[in-house]
Design a protein around this motif. Structure first.
Motif, PDB file in Angstrom:
ATOM      1  N   GLY A   1       0.787  -1.535  -0.261  1.00 15.00           N
ATOM      2  CA  GLY A   1      -0.303   0.293   0.257  1.00 15.00           C
ATOM      3  C   GLY A   1       0.772   1.298  -0.127  1.00 15.00           C
ATOM      4  N   VAL A   2       0.822   2.360   0.225  1.00 18.21           N
ATOM      5  CA  VAL A   2       1.125   3.513   0.833  1.00 18.21           C
ATOM      6  C   VAL A   2       1.643   4.267   1.880  1.00 18.21           C
ATOM      7  CG1 VAL A   2       1.009   6.127   0.041  1.00 18.21           C
ATOM      8  CG2 VAL A   2      -0.015   4.557  -1.312  1.00 18.21           C
ATOM      9  N   LEU A   3       2.453   4.056   2.242  1.00 16.69           N
ATOM     10  CA  LEU A   3       2.988   3.974   3.523  1.00 16.69           C
ATOM     11  C   LEU A   3       2.638   5.458   3.849  1.00 16.69           C
ATOM     12  CD1 LEU A   3       4.194   3.768   6.333  1.00 16.69           C
ATOM     13  CD2 LEU A   3       6.465   4.107   5.222  1.00 16.69           C
ATOM     14  N   THR A   4       1.731   6.231   5.091  1.00 10.61           N
ATOM     15  CA  THR A   4       1.238   7.718   4.720  1.00 10.61           C
ATOM     16  C   THR A   4       2.104   8.728   6.315  1.00 10.61           C
ATOM     17  OG1 THR A   4      -1.003   6.794   6.263  1.00 10.61           O
ATOM     18  CG2 THR A   4      -0.661   7.233   3.745  1.00 10.61           C
ATOM     19  N   ARG A   5       1.802   7.498   7.156  1.00 12.15           N
ATOM     20  CA  ARG A   5       2.569   7.989   8.109  1.00 12.15           C
ATOM     21  C   ARG A   5       3.012   7.330   9.338  1.00 12.15           C
ATOM     22  NH1 ARG A   5      -2.066  11.281  11.264  1.00 12.15           N
ATOM     23  NH2 ARG A   5      -2.254   8.704  12.343  1.00 12.15           N
ATOM     24  N   LEU A   6       4.199   7.829  10.304  1.00 17.22           N
ATOM     25  CA  LEU A   6       5.187   8.004  11.277  1.00 17.22           C
ATOM     26  C   LEU A   6       3.740   7.336  12.635  1.00 17.22           C
ATOM     27  CD1 LEU A   6       8.615   8.884  10.790  1.00 17.22           C
ATOM     28  CD2 LEU A   6       7.787   6.604  10.295  1.00 17.22           C
ATOM     29  N   LEU A   7       4.233   7.109  13.380  1.00 13.21           N
ATOM     30  CA  LEU A   7       3.666   7.234  14.501  1.00 13.21           C
ATOM     31  C   LEU A   7       4.146   7.102  15.404  1.00 13.21           C
ATOM     32  CD1 LEU A   7       0.577   4.634  13.640  1.00 13.21           C
ATOM     33  CD2 LEU A   7       0.424   7.617  12.940  1.00 13.21           C
ATOM     34  N   ALA A   8       5.427   6.719  15.235  1.00 12.84           N
ATOM     35  CA  ALA A   8       6.028   7.054  17.170  1.00 12.84           C
ATOM     36  C   ALA A   8       7.533   8.348  16.144  1.00 12.84           C
ATOM     37  CB  ALA A   8       6.179   5.871  17.276  1.00 12.84           C
ATOM     38  N   GLU A   9       8.303   8.402  16.599  1.00 11.78           N
ATOM     39  CA  GLU A   9       9.322   9.379  16.629  1.00 11.78           C
ATOM     40  C   GLU A   9      10.389   8.792  16.234  1.00 11.78           C
ATOM     41  OE1 GLU A   9       9.294  12.705  16.919  1.00 11.78           O
ATOM     42  OE2 GLU A   9       7.171  13.334  16.257  1.00 11.78           O
ATOM     43  N   PRO A  10      11.321   9.127  15.780  1.00 16.90           N
ATOM     44  CA  PRO A  10      12.320   8.350  15.753  1.00 16.90           C
ATOM     45  C   PRO A  10      13.428   8.105  16.853  1.00 16.90           C
ATOM     46  CG  PRO A  10      11.593   9.526  13.235  1.00 16.90           C
ATOM     47  CD  PRO A  10      10.795   9.575  15.102  1.00 16.90           C
ATOM     48  N   GLY A  11      13.771   7.667  17.359  1.00 16.62           N
ATOM     49  CA  GLY A  11      14.043   7.105  18.283  1.00 16.62           C
ATOM     50  C   GLY A  11      14.034   6.949  19.789  1.00 16.62           C
ATOM     51  N   ALA A  12      12.158   7.157  19.684  1.00  7.55           N
ATOM     52  CA  ALA A  12      11.737   6.794  20.278  1.00  7.55           C
ATOM     53  C   ALA A  12      11.835   4.942  21.305  1.00  7.55           C
ATOM     54  CB  ALA A  12      10.298   7.076  20.636  1.00  7.55           C
ATOM     55  N   LEU A  13      11.605   4.974  22.635  1.00  6.48           N
ATOM     56  CA  LEU A  13      11.485   4.043  22.914  1.00  6.48           C
ATOM     57  C   LEU A  13       9.667   3.319  23.428  1.00  6.48           C
ATOM     58  CD1 LEU A  13      12.842   1.677  24.726  1.00  6.48           C
ATOM     59  CD2 LEU A  13      11.844   2.920  27.039  1.00  6.48           C
ATOM     60  N   VAL A  14       9.649   2.570  22.800  1.00  6.60           N
ATOM     61  CA  VAL A  14       8.521   1.724  22.184  1.00  6.60           C
ATOM     62  C   VAL A  14       7.989   0.705  23.312  1.00  6.60           C
ATOM     63  CG1 VAL A  14       8.624   3.360  20.293  1.00  6.60           C
ATOM     64  CG2 VAL A  14       8.959   1.055  19.742  1.00  6.60           C
ATOM     65  N   GLY A  15       6.546   0.261  23.056  1.00  8.93           N
ATOM     66  CA  GLY A  15       6.553  -1.176  23.878  1.00  8.93           C
ATOM     67  C   GLY A  15       5.801  -2.150  22.899  1.00  8.93           C
ATOM     68  N   PHE A  16       5.857  -2.551  23.093  1.00 10.85           N
ATOM     69  CA  PHE A  16       5.093  -4.114  22.920  1.00 10.85           C
ATOM     70  C   PHE A  16       3.696  -4.055  22.014  1.00 10.85           C
ATOM     71  CE2 PHE A  16       2.212  -7.402  22.370  1.00 10.85           C
ATOM     72  CZ  PHE A  16       2.914  -8.741  21.487  1.00 10.85           C
ATOM     73  N   GLY A  17       3.363  -3.777  21.100  1.00 11.22           N
ATOM     74  CA  GLY A  17       2.334  -3.350  20.526  1.00 11.22           C
ATOM     75  C   GLY A  17       2.211  -1.519  20.526  1.00 11.22           C
ATOM     76  N   ASP A  18       3.081  -1.048  20.726  1.00  8.77           N
ATOM     77  CA  ASP A  18       3.107   0.765  20.172  1.00  8.77           C
ATOM     78  C   ASP A  18       2.613   0.437  18.929  1.00  8.77           C
ATOM     79  OD1 ASP A  18       2.693   1.116  22.494  1.00  8.77           O
ATOM     80  OD2 ASP A  18       5.023   1.598  22.794  1.00  8.77           O
ATOM     81  N   PRO A  19       2.014   1.881  18.083  1.00 12.40           N
ATOM     82  CA  PRO A  19       1.859   2.123  16.455  1.00 12.40           C
ATOM     83  C   PRO A  19       3.148   2.526  16.344  1.00 12.40           C
ATOM     84  CG  PRO A  19       0.219   3.290  18.152  1.00 12.40           C
ATOM     85  CD  PRO A  19       1.232   1.731  19.199  1.00 12.40           C
ATOM     86  N   LEU A  20       3.271   1.802  15.023  1.00  9.50           N
ATOM     87  CA  LEU A  20       4.818   2.844  14.454  1.00  9.50           C
ATOM     88  C   LEU A  20       4.279   3.429  13.020  1.00  9.50           C
ATOM     89  CD1 LEU A  20       7.305  -0.196  15.477  1.00  9.50           C
ATOM     90  CD2 LEU A  20       7.015   2.174  16.689  1.00  9.50           C
ATOM     91  N   PHE A  21       3.217   2.841  12.356  1.00 10.41           N
ATOM     92  CA  PHE A  21       3.477   3.307  11.177  1.00 10.41           C
ATOM     93  C   PHE A  21       1.660   3.008  10.715  1.00 10.41           C
ATOM     94  CE2 PHE A  21       8.051   1.600  10.996  1.00 10.41           C
ATOM     95  CZ  PHE A  21       8.440   2.489  10.512  1.00 10.41           C
ATOM     96  N   GLU A  22       1.605   3.763   9.346  1.00 12.63           N
ATOM     97  CA  GLU A  22       0.150   3.703   9.319  1.00 12.63           C
ATOM     98  C   GLU A  22      -0.258   3.598   7.461  1.00 12.63           C
ATOM     99  OE1 GLU A  22      -2.917   6.981  10.681  1.00 12.63           O
ATOM    100  OE2 GLU A  22      -3.399   7.219   8.293  1.00 12.63           O
ATOM    101  N   ILE A  23      -0.619   2.594   7.170  1.00 11.88           N
ATOM    102  CA  ILE A  23      -0.582   2.201   5.317  1.00 11.88           C
ATOM    103  C   ILE A  23      -1.965   2.577   5.010  1.00 11.88           C
ATOM    104  CG2 ILE A  23      -0.080  -0.121   3.600  1.00 11.88           C
ATOM    105  CD1 ILE A  23       2.291  -1.245   5.741  1.00 11.88           C
ATOM    106  N   GLU A  24      -1.698   3.146   3.903  1.00  9.86           N
ATOM    107  CA  GLU A  24      -3.029   2.981   2.896  1.00  9.86           C
ATOM    108  C   GLU A  24      -2.858   1.870   1.783  1.00  9.86           C
ATOM    109  OE1 GLU A  24      -5.266   5.647   3.147  1.00  9.86           O
ATOM    110  OE2 GLU A  24      -5.230   6.892   4.780  1.00  9.86           O
ATOM    111  N   LEU A  25      -4.292   1.355   2.439  1.00  5.82           N
ATOM    112  CA  LEU A  25      -4.363   0.053   1.641  1.00  5.82           C
ATOM    113  C   LEU A  25      -4.915   0.577  -0.272  1.00  5.82           C
ATOM    114  CD1 LEU A  25      -4.674  -2.621   4.201  1.00  5.82           C
ATOM    115  CD2 LEU A  25      -2.727  -1.747   3.213  1.00  5.82           C
ATOM    116  N   PRO A  26      -4.759  -0.614  -1.243  1.00  5.07           N
ATOM    117  CA  PRO A  26      -5.145  -0.386  -2.371  1.00  5.07           C
ATOM    118  C   PRO A  26      -6.424  -0.466  -2.259  1.00  5.07           C
ATOM    119  CG  PRO A  26      -3.736  -2.065  -2.383  1.00  5.07           C
ATOM    120  CD  PRO A  26      -3.493  -0.925  -1.234  1.00  5.07           C
ATOM    121  N   SER A  27      -7.856   0.356  -2.579  1.00  2.00           N
ATOM    122  CA  SER A  27      -9.004   0.250  -2.948  1.00  2.00           C
ATOM    123  C   SER A  27      -9.414  -1.458  -4.158  1.00  2.00           C
ATOM    124  CB  SER A  27     -10.479   0.503  -2.331  1.00  2.00           C
ATOM    125  OG  SER A  27      -9.704   1.405  -3.985  1.00  2.00           O
TER     126      SER A  27
END
Length: 140
Positions: A114-140
């Motif tokens: 699909g199309v990678l549209t957004r970063l949902l976490a700041e680069p370098g940030a400490l993230v935990g299991f299940g934290d959202p990282l990217f958003e992908i728009e899927l083709p319709s």
């Protein structure tokens, strides 16, 4: 941030694939509540196929790629010469970014095209299991 559940088969498969891709022969993790040892016995370069992603039905919200384990989020490889820009097309086999745990970079696969549209976490940030990282728009 939540603790990593080392009894989860998906986590073990992801760690195994990441260690294989990194050319590491194995790892042993000991905690007060238990111990896990992963020994790699397959050829280096085996494909990584474990990634947590939530596909969507056509016409619904974008898919969210989530962190498969805790670590520092890297939106791109630290040695990348040019920064990645958004939006951009991605295939299901593309590496979107990395989770850094100590000195090991664990690749994050799209598992969706699909199309990678957004970063949902700041680069370098400490993230935990299940934290959202990217958003992908899927083709319709």
């Amino acid at each position: 941030m939540s603790a990593i559940d080392f009894s989860d088969p998906a986590i073990i498969a992801f760690l195994t694939d990441a260690l294989t891709a990194a050319g590491v022969a194995g790892i042993e993790i000991s905690r007060p509540d238990g111990q896990i040892r992963i020994v790699i016995s397959v050829a280096p370069g085996a494909p990584i196929n474990a990634q947590v992603a939530t596909p969507r039905a056509s016409g619904s919200a974008p898919a969210v790629v989530k962190a498969p384990l805790a670590g520092h989020f890297c939106a791109e490889h630290p040695a990348a010469a040019t920064p990645q820009t958004l939006p951009r097309s991605v295939s299901d086999a593309d590496t979107l970014g990395f989770i850094r745990v100590g000195h090991v970079l664990l690749p994050l696969r799209a598992d969706l095209s699909g199309v990678l549209t957004r970063l949902l976490a700041e680069p370098g940030a400490l993230v935990g299991f299940g934290d959202p990282l990217f958003e992908i728009e899927l083709p319709s």
